[in-house]
Design an enzyme around this catalytic site. Structure first.
Site, PDB file in Angstrom:
ATOM      1  N   ASP A 138      -8.177  -9.189   3.827  1.00  0.00           N
ATOM      2  CA  ASP A 138      -7.881  -8.147   4.855  1.00  0.00           C
ATOM      3  C   ASP A 138      -8.885  -7.989   5.874  1.00  0.00           C
ATOM      4  OD1 ASP A 138      -7.021  -6.011   6.143  1.00  0.00           O
ATOM      5  OD2 ASP A 138      -7.570  -4.555   4.569  1.00  0.00           O
ATOM      6  N   GLU A 174     -12.330  -2.936  11.906  1.00  0.00           N
ATOM      7  CA  GLU A 174     -12.465  -1.926  10.765  1.00  0.00           C
ATOM      8  C   GLU A 174     -13.596  -2.622   9.971  1.00  0.00           C
ATOM      9  OE1 GLU A 174      -8.937  -2.107   8.900  1.00  0.00           O
ATOM     10  OE2 GLU A 174      -9.665  -1.247   7.011  1.00  0.00           O
ATOM     11  N   GLU A 208       0.641  -1.257  -0.155  1.00  0.00           N
ATOM     12  CA  GLU A 208      -0.138  -0.311   0.068  1.00  0.00           C
ATOM     13  C   GLU A 208       0.778   1.075   0.017  1.00  0.00           C
ATOM     14  OE1 GLU A 208      -2.712  -0.823   3.174  1.00  0.00           O
ATOM     15  OE2 GLU A 208      -4.183  -1.793   1.948  1.00  0.00           O
TER      16      GLU A 208
HETATM   17  C1  GCV Z   1      -2.399   0.332   8.547  1.00  0.00           C
HETATM   18  C2  GCV Z   1      -5.992  -1.994   5.386  1.00  0.00           C
HETATM   19  C3  GCV Z   1      -6.506  -0.704   6.435  1.00  0.00           C
HETATM   20  C4  GCV Z   1      -5.259   0.008   6.476  1.00  0.00           C
HETATM   21  C5  GCV Z   1      -4.095  -0.760   7.156  1.00  0.00           C
HETATM   22  C6  GCV Z   1      -3.703  -1.859   6.414  1.00  0.00           C
HETATM   23  C7  GCV Z   1      -2.561  -2.715   7.016  1.00  0.00           C
HETATM   24  O1  GCV Z   1      -5.507  -1.655   4.212  1.00  0.00           O
HETATM   25  O2  GCV Z   1      -7.544  -0.369   5.880  1.00  0.00           O
HETATM   26  O3  GCV Z   1      -5.663   1.076   7.322  1.00  0.00           O
HETATM   27  O4  GCV Z   1      -2.952   0.320   7.265  1.00  0.00           O
HETATM   28  O5  GCV Z   1      -4.806  -2.696   6.310  1.00  0.00           O
HETATM   29  O6  GCV Z   1      -2.858  -3.624   7.499  1.00  0.00           O
HETATM   30  O7  GCV Z   1      -1.667  -2.036   6.820  1.00  0.00           O
END
Ligand code: GCV
Length: 616
Positions: free
Chosen positions: A322, A350, A243
């Site tokens: 995720d 989340e 990411e």
């Molecule tokens: C810390 C997901 C979440 C992100 C998070 C990422 C990760 O994509 O939406 O907020 O980033 O996981 O685990 O690194």
């Protein structure tokens, strides 16, 4: 005096500030027992005996006139909390030596130095504010108690997405980082820091190439300096090439080359290098149906099995997407036998209701650990659900998930119903067993309910993009994140078998076949692995579309029933918070029901056999 309200969380008898500033776990144990026994008053003293070699393990025994705790340096404290909990729960003392299953039981905070928490649902950071450290030491000690009482032994302080201000934790702010570490040390808790792979570039080097000797030397010196101030730092945690975070790929290097270079820097200090396996193409073209996100991590890491340094831990999210409501275990857990693995869970809700909707995780973890077999991993990690809110976890019931994480890390064979009941008894003062039964049932069923009214059958990702709360069936459909349902007027889901993206082939033989065949694939995961027409017959004879409608109606009704139950429970000071949140949950459930049912009704044209209201 601290300014936050002292909510009991779960050790309800331990309501005092730990103001004595203990120096060692033994001193903490003595202090806690002295105060507890003064309240508990059964007249028996507790004799503590430290045997260094016992490390984190302990043994409890009860003689006629006294209790005995024998344990290692931190084992003695775990023994003290185990004794207190056994007495509070009126349970007999555990027999024999008690030792944790996994040596590393880590909580990962996603706290930014601004004070915001990425995916935080319980208020602001417990230790950062305004790009600086800012905390109440008494509350940090309460945190230490809370974590130590269930055996969590490492906490990473800062977000894995390391933003510029947090880079200071390793130099400018290092003395303050060390101060916080010192506050947690007497609870047997070591801190960990998330580091940015490109840090050498920010500090004067012209490269962060892991194979450049100058880079390796630079990290060695950084580590030497940090460990001089924090000799028991647990290690570094790294999110790289994930990411948009920098990583070794920019230099044409592998993840093993990147991780091993950092691992060598921390090894002389006994540190571990935790490298996250959350790597996939987040810039995918939705038109490209040959690229399938769940396949990504296995493609990258499986060929690297056996090439990591001894002190590297590859941290793998439980499912290949995720933290969705239901996912199969990541195939990496089966495909990396020569690598030390940690399973990453997410307490922060989340995708699972954001600490507004109730989602008790132990039933889900029971399934994961049953599928996994406890030997395949060496460590457990969980994204924290804590924050500065009075009750620590936003929803008071979300504290159960933190409690349960500690218990699973200690003993992955933990039995769910008993665990939920222990937590209830340590948290609430119910005088009627019916109340305990009612709450236990709500918690037990909460995940199934949530799953039904959101995206059942392994559908995943029908959430609002960005904030990930509430329904949006096409929210991610034309985006770059690789998370598609590809629903059309005939069918829904993605074929991930050998005829499709080939994802099921990443599993070893019995599992690969089980998932690839619609007859043997668990129904809860049917649309994770298969693309099926709406008139597909489920095992009970219903059509797929009818099952989707039914789940949404049922899930919503279950949430409404939950509200009725909670409104009658004597939850003491938690009442207002719980009631306010269950109202938001039932609103959310109705919204999900109507949006998802309408979405599929419009696409498929199929009527609900029971003629319930579906909007046009
Ligand atoms: C810390 C997901 C979440 C992100 C998070 C990422 C990760 O994509 O939406 O907020 O980033 O996981 O685990 O690194």
């Amino acid at each position: 005096m601290s300014t936050w309200k002292d909510r009991r969380v779960w050790l309800r008898a331990l309501t005092w500030d730990i103001s004595q500033e203990p120096d060692t776990p033994l001193e903490t144990a003595e202090e806690e027992l002295k105060r507890f026994m003064a309240v508990y008053q059964d007249g028996r003293p507790v004799v503590l005996e430290t045997i260094e070699e016992m490390g984190e393990s302990y043994r409890l025994s009860q003689e006629d006139k006294e209790y005995h705790i024998t344990g290692g340096r931190t084992g003695i404290l775990y023994g003290a909390y185990a004794l207190i909990q056994a007495l509070l729960l009126k349970k007999s003392l555990p027999e024999g030596v008690q030792a944790p299953c996994y040596p590393l039981r880590m909580l990962n905070s996603w706290d930014n130095m601004s004070g915001e928490i990425e995916r935080g649902y319980a208020g602001r950071s417990l230790w950062f504010e305004g790009d600086a450290f800012s905390y109440d030491p008494a509350r940090i000690r309460q945190l230490g108690r809370m974590l130590a009482s269930v055996g969590v032994n490492v906490i990473s302080l800062n977000n894995v997405n390391v933003h510029a201000p947090a880079q200071g934790l390793t130099d400018r702010l290092l003395p303050e980082t060390a101060k916080l570490a010192a506050l947690l040390r007497p609870f047997g808790i070591r801190i960990m820091l998330s580091v940015d792979f490109s840090l050498p570039l920010q500090r004067g080097l012209d490269t962060a190439d892991p194979l450049d000797p100058r880079v390796e030397e630079w990290w060695k010196q950084l580590a030497d300096g940090i460990w001089e101030k924090i000799p028991d730092l647990a290690g570094f945690l790294v999110k790289a090439d994930s990411e948009h975070r920098p990583g070794p790929n920019a230099y044409g290097r592998t993840h093993a080359e990147g991780a091993n270079m950092l691992a060598r820097a921390v090894a002389p200090h006994g540190g571990v290098l935790v490298w996250r396996a959350f790597v996939y193409n987040c810039m995918q073209d939705w038109r490209d149906s040959s690229t399938d996100r769940p396949c990504a991590a296995y493609h990258i890491y499986h060929p690297l099995d056996g090439t990591f340094e001894e002190n590297v831990i590859l941290q793998v999210k439980y499912g290949p997407f995720d933290f969705q409501v239901r996912e199969p275990l990541s195939p990496l857990f089966f495909g990396m036998p020569n690598t030390r693995l940690a399973m990453e869970l997410q307490l922060a809700q989340e995708y699972t209701g954001q600490q507004i909707d109730i989602f008790a995780m132990p039933p889900m973890w029971r399934e994961l650990f049953d599928d996994l077999g406890k030997e395949r991993i060496r460590a457990v990690a969980a994204v924290s659900n804590l924050g500065r809110d009075d009750c620590w976890t936003g929803h008071p019931f979300a504290a159960l998930n933190l409690y349960a994480f500690g218990r699973f890390g200690w003993d992955p064979d933990t039995e769910v119903d008993a665990l939920i009941r222990d937590w209830i008894r340590l948290t609430y003062d119910f005088s009627q067993i019916e109340d305990e039964d009612a709450l236990a049932r709500v918690l037990q069923e909460s995940r199934k309910t949530y799953e039904k009214y959101t995206a059942p059958l392994g559908l995943c990702w029908m959430v609002n993009p960005n904030n990930h709360y509430g329904p949006s069936p096409y929210g991610y459909e034309f985006q770059a994140w690789g998370t598609y349902n590809r629903a059309d007027r005939n069918a829904v889901g993605i074929d991930r078998t050998g005829n499709g993206t080939g994802y099921t082939d990443q599993y070893p033989a019995p599992l690969a076949g089980k998932y690839a065949d619609t007859d043997t694939c668990p129904e809860e995961l049917l649309l994770y692995f298969h693309r099926l027409p709406y008139d597909y017959r489920m095992k009970d004879g219903r059509t797929l579309i009818q099952r989707i409608y039914d789940d949404h109606f049922e899930g919503c009704e279950e949430a409404e029933r939950m509200q009725d139950i909670l409104e009658k429970l004597p939850l003491g000071e938690d009442t207002t918070e719980v009631i306010e949140r269950i109202h938001r949950q039932t609103d959310n459930a109705r919204e999900w029901r109507d949006v998802i049912n309408t979405f599929f009704h419009r696409l498929s044209g199929a009527e609900d056999e029971k003629n319930r209201k579906i909007y046009d």
